[in-house]
Write an enzyme that holds these catalytic residues in place. Structure first.
Site, PDB file in Angstrom:
ATOM      1  N   CYS A  66       0.635  -2.523   2.981  1.00 45.33           N
ATOM      2  CA  CYS A  66       1.120  -3.091   1.717  1.00 45.33           C
ATOM      3  C   CYS A  66       2.478  -2.499   1.372  1.00 45.33           C
ATOM      4  O   CYS A  66       3.485  -2.890   1.956  1.00 45.33           O
ATOM      5  CB  CYS A  66       0.105  -2.898   0.599  1.00 45.33           C
ATOM      6  SG  CYS A  66      -0.699  -1.288   0.573  1.00 45.33           S
ATOM      7  N   SER A  67       2.545  -1.541   0.446  1.00 51.00           N
ATOM      8  CA  SER A  67       3.854  -1.048   0.027  1.00 51.00           C
ATOM      9  C   SER A  67       3.773   0.401  -0.444  1.00 51.00           C
ATOM     10  O   SER A  67       4.519   0.786  -1.338  1.00 51.00           O
ATOM     11  CB  SER A  67       4.398  -1.932  -1.090  1.00 51.00           C
ATOM     12  OG  SER A  67       3.471  -1.954  -2.157  1.00 51.00           O
TER      13      SER A  67
HETATM   14 FE    FE Z   1       0.607   0.396   0.985  1.00 50.53          FE
END
Ligand code: FE
Length: 208
Positions: free
Chosen positions: A113-114
């Site tokens: 994800c981030s």
């Molecule tokens: Fe992540």
């Protein structure tokens, strides 16, 4: 952000107007339901706009460049060393600093994800969250770095690190040449967000 990062825009990217409208709608619902207050939202936005950001990570790096004992503590336990400098808070409980050397260059991604070390870098740029960066950073890190204008020497080993919600990495880049006389503050100005992620390296004094 340089033009090269355009390549990493998510295919589903919406216009700034659409995004702003969606954020406003979500904010209204959260406030209306009493889940969060408008003041709390303003406070958090202000903190992450003005106080927390890559300038904090830049100070950490500049100190590591000038204080060998701090550098040793940073490499031993980054979260604790960053706390010494007031860089603490959400998404920073477990951070690891990766030292670039003449032999090794480190690059950070979150393939899932981030995940990102907020206390030293603030919020991640959009390209960091894009499927393109997350895939290509692993498959062809040198190609990605080239698009950010950085080409490590062929003999340098490139290591790619996958951040997660439990463990977040950032890079301790090498100190640029010809910086002997600079103060810690002047050194910090050479350290960019991209060099802390590892897609690039710090600026030289002449570039700055
Ligand atoms: Fe992540």
């Amino acid at each position: 952000m340089s033009d090269s990062t355009e390549h990493f825009a998510p295919p589903s990217a919406r216009s700034p107007e659409e995004l702003a409208a969606r954020v406003k709608a979500m904010e209204s619902i959260l406030v209306e339901k009493g889940i969060i207050s408008a003041d709390a939202i303003d406070y958090m936005s202000s903190v992450y706009e003005n106080e927390v950001g890559p300038q904090v990570g830049a100070k950490v790096v500049a100190r590591a460049w000038t204080d060998p004992e701090f550098k040793a503590r940073l490499l031993q336990d980054a979260s604790s060393a960053c706390r010494e400098m007031g860089a603490t808070g959400l998404e920073g409980d477990e951070m690891i600093a990766l030292e670039n050397t003449d032999q090794v260059h480190n690059l950070v991604v979150c393939t899932l994800c981030s995940c990102y070390p907020w206390p030293v870098l603030g919020l991640p740029p959009n390209w960091y969250k894009s499927p393109s960066y997350r895939a290509r950073a692993v498959r062809e890190p040198r190609g990605v770095m080239a698009e950010f204008g950085y080409t490590p020497a062929p003999e340098v080993e490139v290591r790619v690190w996958d951040s997660s919600s439990e463990l977040r990495y950032f890079v301790l880049p090498g100190r640029p040449n010809d910086t002997d006389g600079l103060t810690e503050g002047e050194l910090a100005e050479l350290v960019t967000r991209d060099s802390l992620i590892g897609v690039s390296v710090p600026r030289t004094p002449s570039e700055a």
